[in-house]
Design a protein around this motif. Structure first.
Motif, PDB file in Angstrom:
ATOM      1  N   LYS A  23      59.690  58.780  33.037  1.00 50.30           N
ATOM      2  CA  LYS A  23      60.609  59.054  34.136  1.00 50.30           C
ATOM      3  C   LYS A  23      59.951  59.966  35.162  1.00 50.30           C
ATOM      4  O   LYS A  23      60.029  59.720  36.369  1.00 50.30           O
ATOM      5  N   ARG A  24      59.287  61.021  34.690  1.00 46.00           N
ATOM      6  CA  ARG A  24      58.626  61.965  35.583  1.00 46.00           C
ATOM      7  C   ARG A  24      57.493  61.289  36.358  1.00 46.00           C
ATOM      8  O   ARG A  24      57.334  61.500  37.566  1.00 46.00           O
ATOM      9  N   THR A  26      57.259  58.147  37.148  1.00 51.89           N
ATOM     10  CA  THR A  26      57.850  57.246  38.133  1.00 51.89           C
ATOM     11  C   THR A  26      58.337  58.017  39.350  1.00 51.89           C
ATOM     12  O   THR A  26      58.087  57.630  40.495  1.00 51.89           O
ATOM     13  N   ILE A  27      59.059  59.111  39.107  1.00 47.69           N
ATOM     14  CA  ILE A  27      59.569  59.940  40.204  1.00 47.69           C
ATOM     15  C   ILE A  27      58.424  60.448  41.075  1.00 47.69           C
ATOM     16  O   ILE A  27      58.488  60.410  42.303  1.00 47.69           O
ATOM     17  N   GLU A  28      57.362  60.909  40.427  1.00 43.95           N
ATOM     18  CA  GLU A  28      56.227  61.460  41.168  1.00 43.95           C
ATOM     19  C   GLU A  28      55.497  60.393  41.974  1.00 43.95           C
ATOM     20  O   GLU A  28      54.820  60.700  42.949  1.00 43.95           O
ATOM     21  N   PHE A  30      56.946  57.943  43.643  1.00 44.72           N
ATOM     22  CA  PHE A  30      57.739  57.463  44.776  1.00 44.72           C
ATOM     23  C   PHE A  30      57.149  57.926  46.105  1.00 44.72           C
ATOM     24  O   PHE A  30      56.679  59.062  46.246  1.00 44.72           O
ATOM     25  N   PHE A  37      64.075  54.932  47.344  1.00 43.07           N
ATOM     26  CA  PHE A  37      63.838  56.375  47.442  1.00 43.07           C
ATOM     27  C   PHE A  37      64.017  56.852  48.881  1.00 43.07           C
ATOM     28  O   PHE A  37      64.574  57.928  49.137  1.00 43.07           O
ATOM     29  N   LYS A 212      62.015  65.526  44.158  1.00 39.06           N
ATOM     30  CA  LYS A 212      61.071  65.345  43.052  1.00 39.06           C
ATOM     31  C   LYS A 212      61.016  66.571  42.148  1.00 39.06           C
ATOM     32  O   LYS A 212      60.272  66.580  41.150  1.00 39.06           O
ATOM     33  N   GLU A 221      70.505  65.286  40.101  1.00 45.56           N
ATOM     34  CA  GLU A 221      69.984  64.581  38.931  1.00 45.56           C
ATOM     35  C   GLU A 221      70.656  63.220  38.781  1.00 45.56           C
ATOM     36  O   GLU A 221      70.010  62.211  38.470  1.00 45.56           O
ATOM     37  N   MET A 224      69.209  60.870  41.382  1.00 43.80           N
ATOM     38  CA  MET A 224      67.861  60.433  41.042  1.00 43.80           C
ATOM     39  C   MET A 224      67.875  59.440  39.890  1.00 43.80           C
ATOM     40  O   MET A 224      67.113  58.462  39.880  1.00 43.80           O
ATOM     41  N   ASN A 225      68.755  59.633  38.933  1.00 44.63           N
ATOM     42  CA  ASN A 225      68.876  58.673  37.831  1.00 44.63           C
ATOM     43  C   ASN A 225      69.346  57.317  38.342  1.00 44.63           C
ATOM     44  O   ASN A 225      68.895  56.277  37.863  1.00 44.63           O
ATOM     45  N   LEU A 228      66.393  55.667  39.962  1.00 40.63           N
ATOM     46  CA  LEU A 228      65.494  55.138  38.944  1.00 40.63           C
ATOM     47  C   LEU A 228      66.012  53.822  38.374  1.00 40.63           C
ATOM     48  O   LEU A 228      65.253  52.878  38.163  1.00 40.63           O
TER      49      LEU A 228
END
Length: 298
Positions: A23-24, A26-28, A30, A37, A212, A221, A224-225, A228
């Motif tokens: 998950k981290r 993927t977020i990073e 973006f 996003f 991020k 949160e 962001m979920n 994702l």
């Protein structure tokens, strides 16, 4: 606690850690070129305003109101879901769209966006002169016109006299593949940067860094979920379509139908595990695709 229970707890913790890591990652990964996003970034009006100021070369431009994922229904045909729709303090309308493939940013798509925007703005019985200036803006990852320009302006004109046809409808293509050392080039670079600390725009950098951050509030949160999950679904669909198209064309030895089943299974497993980057990479890399199929025994 029995040894079996300890092992079960360990494996559960280990799986959760792996999921959090994916998950981290993927977020990073973006960037603003990821449309899902980008919409979240543009919920902050100052970000939309900054981008428009640069694209329109107008520092005084102020966004009066905006809508992210604005739905434009059409009872008689194809409806649209706009990435970002806004109006400035002069009453001008803007539709900003992120397009990662040249096919999605075709001229007829731009034409349809402009037409549906007009239909929804003009009320029943209103005079056509009440139509405002409108700008359809496609932000593309490639130079679809291949003329090495940063910004393309599409305007109608009267061929016989070479004069502009002043209908108030404008289409712009921002080519983020052209990264010159000027305001447009800096914005293009920022659209492709994963690390907010490397972004030149403080406004965009601050917003991206916040989204991020590992310390989002509960509302952040949740958003962001949701991003994702939307991204996983989109990558899953695109991965299957592109992967099957490219993988099948290059020949998967077990036959087309069997190959499609393997691809569908693989994409399902990767989506469930949150391995979005693997889905994207597999779609265009045959060797990587085959290594993933091997990894999961497919």
């Amino acid at each position: 606690m029995t040894q079996s229970a300890k092992n079960s707890n360990f494996h559960h913790t280990d799986k959760k850690d792996m999921e959090d890591l994916e998950k981290r990652k993927t977020i990073e990964s973006f960037t603003l070129m990821d449309d899902i996003f980008m919409r979240l970034v543009f919920e902050e009006k100052s970000c939309t305003e900054y981008v428009l100021q640069v694209l329109m070369n107008k520092k005084s431009l102020k966004v009066k109101k905006q809508y992210v994922q604005k739905d434009l229904p059409n009872l008689y045909g194809h409806s649209l879901l706009l990435d970002c729709f806004c109006e400035d303090d002069q009453g001008n309308l803007y539709n900003i769209e992120i397009q990662n493939t040249s096919q999605d940013a075709g001229p007829k798509r731009a034409r349809y966006h402009a037409a549906l925007l007009d239909i929804h703005y003009l009320g029943k019985g209103e005079d056509f002169t009440h139509l405002p200036e409108s700008y359809i803006i496609f932000i593309t990852d490639k130079d679809i016109f291949k003329a090495k320009k940063q910004l393309y302006h599409i305007e109608r004109k009267i061929e016989e006299i070479g004069a502009g046809f002043q209908d108030g409808s404008h289409i712009l293509y921002f080519n983020t593949d052209c990264k010159q050392d000027n305001a447009l080039g800096n914005l293009a670079k920022d659209f492709h940067r994963e690390n907010p600390e490397e972004m030149q725009s403080k406004i965009l950098s601050k917003r991206v860094a916040l989204l991020k951050s590992r310390h989002l509030d509960k509302k952040g949160e949740q958003k962001m979920n949701l991003v994702l999950e939307q991204y996983r679904q989109k990558a899953f669909r695109e991965g299957i379509e592109e992967g099957m198209e490219k993988g099948m064309e290059k020949g998967m030895e077990k036959g087309v139908e069997s190959g499609k089943q393997r691809m569908a299974l693989l994409m399902g497993i990767l989506a469930e595990k949150g391995r979005v980057e693997d889905i994207k990479k597999a779609a265009g890399d045959k060797l990587y695709l085959e290594s993933l199929l091997s990894e999961f025994g497919l």
